[in-house]
Design a protein around this motif. Structure first.
Motif, mmCIF file in Angstrom:
data_model
loop_
_atom_site.group_PDB
_atom_site.id
_atom_site.type_symbol
_atom_site.label_atom_id
_atom_site.label_comp_id
_atom_site.label_asym_id
_atom_site.label_seq_id
_atom_site.Cartn_x
_atom_site.Cartn_y
_atom_site.Cartn_z
ATOM 1 N N ILE A 92 0.841 -1.204 0.000
ATOM 2 C CA ILE A 92 0.000 0.000 0.000
ATOM 3 C C ILE A 92 0.877 1.255 0.000
ATOM 4 C CG2 ILE A 92 -1.639 1.352 1.360
ATOM 5 C CD1 ILE A 92 -2.865 -1.294 2.294
ATOM 6 N N VAL A 93 1.932 1.236 0.797
ATOM 7 C CA VAL A 93 2.858 2.373 0.827
ATOM 8 C C VAL A 93 3.458 2.595 -0.562
ATOM 9 C CG1 VAL A 93 5.073 3.224 1.712
ATOM 10 C CG2 VAL A 93 3.427 2.158 3.270
ATOM 11 N N ILE A 155 10.692 -0.792 7.633
ATOM 12 C CA ILE A 155 11.743 -0.442 6.674
ATOM 13 C C ILE A 155 11.150 0.347 5.507
ATOM 14 C CG2 ILE A 155 13.377 -1.387 4.986
ATOM 15 C CD1 ILE A 155 13.857 -3.699 6.961
ATOM 16 N N ALA A 156 9.960 -0.068 5.037
ATOM 17 C CA ALA A 156 9.296 0.661 3.958
ATOM 18 C C ALA A 156 8.958 2.078 4.395
ATOM 19 C CB ALA A 156 8.024 -0.075 3.530
ATOM 20 N N ASP A 203 10.254 0.365 -6.094
ATOM 21 C CA ASP A 203 11.117 -0.553 -5.339
ATOM 22 C C ASP A 203 10.391 -1.146 -4.131
ATOM 23 O OD1 ASP A 203 13.159 -0.064 -7.094
ATOM 24 O OD2 ASP A 203 14.191 1.406 -5.828
ATOM 25 N N ILE A 204 9.638 -0.304 -3.420
ATOM 26 C CA ILE A 204 8.903 -0.777 -2.239
ATOM 27 C C ILE A 204 7.810 -1.762 -2.647
ATOM 28 C CG2 ILE A 204 7.300 -0.060 -0.415
ATOM 29 C CD1 ILE A 204 8.946 2.491 -0.122
ATOM 30 N N LEU A 205 7.084 -1.449 -3.716
ATOM 31 C CA LEU A 205 6.015 -2.336 -4.177
ATOM 32 C C LEU A 205 6.585 -3.673 -4.649
ATOM 33 C CD1 LEU A 205 3.030 -2.743 -4.802
ATOM 34 C CD2 LEU A 205 3.402 -1.676 -7.028
ATOM 35 N N LYS A 206 7.706 -3.637 -5.334
ATOM 36 C CA LYS A 206 8.345 -4.871 -5.813
ATOM 37 C C LYS A 206 8.724 -5.768 -4.641
ATOM 38 C CE LYS A 206 12.385 -6.514 -8.379
ATOM 39 N NZ LYS A 206 13.636 -6.107 -9.082
ATOM 40 N N ASP A 207 9.303 -5.180 -3.594
ATOM 41 C CA ASP A 207 9.691 -5.951 -2.411
ATOM 42 C C ASP A 207 8.471 -6.559 -1.732
ATOM 43 O OD1 ASP A 207 11.704 -6.723 -0.337
ATOM 44 O OD2 ASP A 207 10.465 -5.433 0.918
#
Length: 296
Positions: A92-93, A155-156, A203-207
């Protein structure tokens, strides 16, 4: 999960929740200050930066809620616990950052097309400096906590703070250039802010997707688990090792081979030792399932 791990898990969640609240409060203050500076100082880049901080308020709130859910113990409907709530909040972030990036980029392009640009006031420059310093401090402290407790959502949230610090650097450069006589630098800086946000969001969504899809962890963990199992007397082979992340914790499955003539009780004792040792060598392990095969 043993009693010691359970107690530590509770403390970790409390720490993560505290820093999520810090993030909400800090972002509310920064959003208000940057929006005011952007409006008073006639800076589109600063207004764009304030929009980014506004999205961070909701992001930190989402992280806080996810932590409340993730710390719930396993139940009949969720036998592996609720750790995936952290991965969902991380996604979501990431989505929110992508949406904010697109909106800010559109605003910057529209401003350049209209050609109605003016040099911003010095207050906007001061606001950019304040944002850079504050957000970098928030990033460093939150990231340290996130790594310490292995919380993907924390971390996100930290990376979200870092993206705001980077975007404020671009905002500072744009406002500074506009004040020096190049007003087009202000909307250009807004576009640079958008690019920073889009990259961070991706990058955050991929993780997050990798966590939700149970992607395999780094090879080092697999090697450590195998070496630990093979180092126990009676274990002749270890294979079928699988590790997946559920929130801040790991779930481990593996097969071990023992002498085919070994008694069931002895094989069970060896499996218990394997399980116990893996808990000790792999930090944040929630569950270890060991299947015993006869060595052919």
């Amino acid at each position: 999960m043993n009693i010691a791990n359970s107690k530590q898990n509770h403390e970790d969640f409390k720490l993560a929740e505290k820093w999520a609240i810090y993030g909400v409060v800090g972002n509310i203050i920064l959003t208000a200050l940057k929006a005011l500076a952007g409006i008073v100082g006639h800076s589109g880049a600063m207004v764009a930066d304030s929009i980014h901080s506004a999205s961070d308020i909701f992001a930190s709130a989402v992280v806080y809620v996810s932590l409340k859910i993730a710390k719930k113990p396993a139940d009949e409907c969720h036998p592996y616990g609720h750790g995936k709530a952290e991965a969902i909040s991380t996604a979501i972030v990431g989505i929110m950052l992508l949406a904010a990036g697109v909106t800010i980029m559109k605003t910057a392009i529209d401003t350049i097309r209209r050609g109605s640009m003016e040099a911003p006031g010095i207050i906007a420059l001061y606001a950019a400096i304040l944002s850079i310093v504050t957000k970098e401090i928030m990033y460093r402290l939150t990231y340290k906590v996130g790594k310490k407790i292995n919380s993907p959502s924390t971390i996100a949230n930290a990376m979200d703070h870092r993206s705001d610090a980077f975007s404020s650097i671009a905002t500072f450069a744009g406002i500074g250039g506009a004040i020096l006589g190049f007003p087009i630098m202000d909307p250009i800086a807004g576009g640079m802010v958008a690019l920073f946000i889009l990259k961070m969001g991706f990058d955050i969504l991929k993780d997050a997707v990798n966590q939700i899809m149970d992607s395999a962890p780094e090879d080092e963990k697999i090697s450590i688990i195998k070496e630990t199992a093979l180092g126990i007397s009676g274990v002749e082979d270890a294979h079928g090792i699988r590790v997946r992340q559920s929130g801040s914790h790991y779930l481990v499955d593996l097969d071990i081979c023992v002498d085919k003539d070994m008694t069931l009780n002895k094989a069970h004792e060896i499996a218990d030792v394997v399980r116990s040792n893996i808990y000790n060598v792999i930090d944040k392990t929630y569950e270890v399932r060991v299947h015993v095969d006869p060595m052919k």
